[in-house]
Design an enzyme around this catalytic site. Structure first.
Site: not given
Length: 1013
Positions: A470, A770, A774
């Site tokens: 991310d 997170d 996700d």
């Protein structure tokens, strides 16, 4: 060996099937100590019982459904009976079916008007009727003396904990040292040796008298005691590591309102009456009742097993501890904590099923089993050869019928040696060394602020061939500030307090007012006062940046929230990528605010605020100009948001928030700096052949700018948007995915699809995220970490040499050079101390220069086989020469020549293991001393081993069957051991076959290595 390991002991890194778990357990037949070997693997029987207990939670609903079906099937025949039963049941309930609770004097004196059991039963039983009888959530709050606006008073916390309990669960008491001591003594071979030692003492006393007759048996007993104590100490220290990790995992903080202020507290400090604020991703920390909120959706699968999420609102207000917020936000009143919650009762009844074992643990169990079978064969053969040879000699000397206690003692000694060979042969320490190593790795990661919740996730990080990361909070600092703003057709750079006058002078008062409204009304975060009276922002980094900017412009958060009444909220989520709110204006009108991803929110607008501060129609040319502004901000690595509003007429409070017809107020550019060291980390990964891909929900220009800054996006790489990726066919995806380095504007499903395809291509995928947006990708990925399994090479070398040396000597000379006590000492060096030394080695930068290890690559590498065989041949050669021709070579004579030679052989064998342990620090690198002084545990084990070896040889001769050696023979023993180091250098120069040029997953690798970095 590899075929056996792959057939029986192959285990998926994530979510292994129960069949696979049971298959390898049933294949492990040669186990010295089952309690110790299987302590760190999942208990399948306990897990099965736990699942049955969880299912009981659903029994009420299932029984209701079953009764409904029965009534439906028999509805025509039994309609009248059903009506009578229903009527009778309702009359029973109305007549007082609810249990009565009598308030104790203590509860009354504390100022509370409801019994703890009655309060907890309302949520646990989903008793909506009982809740209404008590006056709803307001009535409950009055009975527990709490304001729904101000929350509990800090001075009342102790009283509430005393009456209603604390938010802690009954935990299984931790195991003390003596429990580990008892486990270590459950080793079957040690028990057999203990029996042999007792028999040896009994026979020895008859034969040799006191005290000479007890030395052999006493030596074995003391050696067993030492092995048990050292093993228990190692296991106990390992358990302390896991205890610290477990304590760290449970440090969860939640936002509450106390004393009229919003603050963060530990879940353990929650009390009945607390007002808890819940948002997406939070775990519900206690049982409670819904107060207010927006689109609150709860995942109760962890408690009920039902995969369907539950909507929470006024008519369905019950929230259960242990469940998770899937969407929306809300406030709840805590009604039960700790053991009064359904989750607490479940935790009390559940036994410890344990975590799934890791693939490496399973394979090492396979290796231990295979070598154990070989060792058992050697032990049986050794005992048979020694016994037959002894009987043959007696027959030759015509003594076959003449037996004495000394003959019995000789047979007992042979049996003890055979059992000791099994002790040495079965490398129980291999699987346990992995667990120890993983525990230390998790501890180190925790010190680096990275908490690993599952043991297997720490095993093979070096095996990861692809990292899907991310952006926000991973590559960036997640500390956001407004850097630029486009408003009233002007671009303004924000530079701290100096920006206030600049912004306010460039825009009209009315535009400033609507901007502050958009910031303060459309937010899920809050501005609160801390103890010193300063403003503190509680919320997400993006919203915190906007609120900070609003305060900078002189806005008053509380004043704005008092002036407008919020009617409806649509919280932000990763699919809509926007947040909307509907508010009532002071003049009784309605106004909608929306903010979110620029390209999405801009499409909802048909007007914008011009340079004069008036809303004007949004032409195609203006849309193009604003899009250019957005792209310009994004190309500077800024996250862009559009703030918009719409005045509504003729719309009721119940109406949905509109999706079009808005007026654009501003475009905000938020800066989130790249973390220090990220670029170097990406460079290191690329040099090791690990592909790094960035998957983010941000604008593609922002994503590309950050990716270039981090070194992720290269000239040959591809940046793609989520919608384009979703529209591809499977063939197109297969062709495109290997080149993707950046995916922007992605949904959680896009990341899941990408990870799924990468795994199908043979990649070992690590995903960072997170944990909420996700979650699908995190579940799909196999986060595995490969440590260099250095201990394996060392332990297998000791096994080979000890087995062959004793067996060959028994066949040729009729005796073994290594006694039972000596073999037990060698076993402790190899099994416990060796595992402790090598498993706790700190990592070095050289590990990151190794290429990723494939998913099904050979467990014992060719380089390891080379080192094992080479060192074994050397040790067998020198020890064999000493055993068969040592007296002549060393010019030993006299009555003690045999004892001196056996001591030299034992001493040389131990020093060979000491130096080979140092060799095993590096499997392929020649420099084995790098970083050795940073590993104090390794140095401590080495020094302790050498010191105790000296004590055994020089002072414990009567027990260990040794004699003191001259300094020349000591030097010889050390030199013979030290020669294994140049031998290791020679071995490492022998090339072994490898496919260095072929990529592990079958397709061409992305640019990497020195050329790129």
């Amino acid at each position: 060996m590899e075929n056996l390991l792959n057939d029986v002991f192959d285990l998926e890194a994530k979510n292994p099937s129960e069949e696979a778990l049971r298959r390898w357990r049933s294949a492990v037949t040669i186990v010295k100590n089952r309690r110790r070997r299987f302590r760190n693997v999942a208990n399948l029987e306990n897990r099965f019982e736990d699942e049955k207990k969880k299912l009981k939670i659903q029994m009420y609903e299932d029984n209701v459904k079953l009764l409904e079906w029965r009534y439906i099937i028999n509805v025509k025949e039994k309609i009248r009976v059903a009506l009578y039963v229903q009527k009778a049941a309702l009359q029973f309930i109305d007549a007082g079916g609810r249990p009565e609770y009598k308030l104790s004097e203590e509860v009354r004196e504390a100022g509370f008007g409801i019994h703890p059991d009655e309060l907890s039963s309302i949520v646990r039983d989903h008793d909506i009727k009982g809740l209404k009888i008590l006056g709803g959530v307001e009535g409950i709050s009055r009975r527990i003396s709490v304001s729904l606006n101000d929350g509990v008073s800090t001075k009342d916390l102790a009283t509430r904990q005393n009456i209603y309990g604390s938010n802690r669960y009954t935990e299984k008491p931790s195991r003390n040292f003596f429990m580990f001591l008892w486990d270590a003594f459950q080793d079957l071979t040690l028990i057999i040796l203990m029996v042999c030692a007792v028999v040896s003492i009994g026979v020895g006393l008859v034969t040799d008298g006191w005290p000479e007759g007890i030395y052999d048996g006493l030596g074995i007993i003391l050696s067993i005691f030492l092995v048990v104590v050292v093993t228990a100490s190692s296991d106990y220290n390992q358990s302390l590591q896991f205890r610290d990790l477990d304590r760290e995992k449970k440090k969860i903080f939640i936002q509450v309102t106390r004393d009229g202020k919003r603050k963060k507290v530990s879940i353990y400090d929650l009390v009945v009456g607390d007002i808890v604020h819940l948002s997406i991703g939070d775990q519900v920390p206690a049982d409670g009742i819904f107060i207010s909120g927006y689109s609150l959706v709860i995942d109760e699968s962890s408690l009920s097993g039902e995969s369907e999420p539950v909507n929470i609102y006024e008519e369905k207000p019950f929230l259960l501890s242990g469940t998770k917020v899937q969407d929306g936000s809300g406030k709840m009143l805590v009604t039960a904590v700790g053991m009064r919650t359904e989750w607490g009762k479940l935790m009390e009844t559940l036994s410890e099923g344990g975590q799934d074992e890791t693939p490496l643990q399973v394979k090492l169990n396979g290796v231990a089993t295979l070598i154990g079978k070989i060792g058992l064969g050697f032990a049986v053969l050794t005992f048979a050869v020694l016994t037959v040879r002894y009987l043959v000699e007696k027959a030759i000397n015509n003594e076959i019928t003449d037996w004495s206690s000394s003959d019995a003692l000789a047979i007992v000694d042979y049996f003890a040696i055979a059992v000791t060979i099994i002790v040495v042969a079965v490398p129980e320490g291999l699987p346990l060394a992995v667990t120890l190593s993983l525990a230390f790795a998790m501890k180190k990661l925790m010190n680096e602020k990275a908490l690993v919740r599952h043991l297997s996730a720490c095993e093979t990080m070096g095996s990861a061939s692809c990292i899907c990361t991310d952006k926000t909070g991973t590559l960036t600092t997640n500390h956001m500030v407004v850097d630029k703003i486009w408003i009233s057709e002007k671009s303004i750079e924000v530079k701290g307090n100096a920006s206030k006058d600049m912004v306010t002078s460039d825009i009209s008062r009315s535009v400033l007012g609507i901007l502050l409204q958009a910031i303060f009304q459309n937010t899920g975060s809050e501005v609160v006062k801390d103890e010193s009276g300063n403003n503190t922002i509680l919320g997400t980094p993006t919203e915190s940046a906007l609120l900070e900017f609003g305060l900078l412009l002189g806005g008053d958060f509380d004043a704005h929230r008092r002036e407008f009444k919020i009617i409806k909220v649509e919280p932000f989520n990763s699919i809509k990528k926007k947040m909307s709110v509907l508010v009532a204006l002071p003049d009784r009108g309605l106004r909608a605010f929306c903010k979110g991803a620029s390209e999405i929110v801009l499409k909802m607008c048909d007007k914008f605020v011009d340079c004069n501060g008036h809303p004007v129609p949004l032409s195609e040319e203006q849309v193009k100009n604003i899009t250019d502004v957005i792209n310009s901000l994004a190309s500077e690595a800024l996250r862009t948001l559009c703030l918009i509003f719409k005045d509504l007429e003729g719309i009721s409070y119940e109406s949905d928030i509109p999706d079009s017809g808005y007026t654009l107020i501003a475009v905000v550019g938020i800066k989130d700096p790249v973390r220090p060291g990220v670029k170097d980390s990406v460079r290191t990964c690329l040099a090791a052949g690990i592909t790094v891909r960035m998957v983010t929900g941000d604008n593609i220009n922002t994503a590309k700018a950050i990716a270039r800054e981090c070194g992720i996006l290269t000239e040959d790489g591809m940046a793609i948007e989520g919608p384009e990726f979703r529209s591809m066919s499977l063939d197109q995806m297969k062709e495109t995915i290997p080149r993707i380095q950046v995916m922007a504007r992605s949904l959680p499903l896009d990341k899941h699809t990408l990870v799924n395809h990468l795994r199908k291509f043979g990649e070992v995928v690590a995903v960072t995220g997170d944990g909420t947006n996700d979650a699908p990708a995190l579940r799909e990925a196999d986060i595995g970490l490969a440590m260099g399994i250095a201990g394996t090479e060392f332990q297998l070398t000791v096994n080979v040499v000890a087995l062959v040396l004793n067996f060959v000597s028994a066949c040729i000379t009729g005796s073994t050079p290594l006694t039972a006590v000596q073999l037990l000492w060698v076993n402790m060096i190899m099994d416990t101390l060796g595992a402790l030394a090598l498993a706790t080695e700190p990592p070095n930068d050289g590990l990151m220069k190794r290429p990723p290890v494939g998913r099904h690559v050979s467990f014992i590498t060719k380089a390891m086989w080379r080192n094992i065989l080479g060192q074994s041949i050397y040790q067998l050669a020198i020890l064999g020469v000493l055993n068969f021709d040592g007296k002549k070579l060393l010019k030993l004579s006299g009555s003690d020549a045999t004892d001196v030679l056996d001591t030299v052989i034992f001493n040389s064998f131990v020093f060979c293991q000491v130096f080979n342990e140092i060799n095993s620090r590096e499997i392929e690198k020649i420099n084995i001393f790098r970083g050795i002084f940073s590993s104090w545990i390794f140095l401590g084990v080495m020094v302790s081993t050498v010191a105790f070896q000296a004590i055994i040889v020089e002072f414990l001769g009567t027990i260990a069957s040794t004699v003191p050696l001259s300094w020349q023979l000591w030097l010889l023993s050390i030199l013979l051991g030290a020669v294994s180091m140049p031998i290791a250098v020679i071995l490492k120069c022998i090339p072994v076959e490898r496919d260095a040029n072929k990529h592990h997953d079958g397709y061409d690798a992305l640019p990497g290595g020195e050329d790129l970095t």
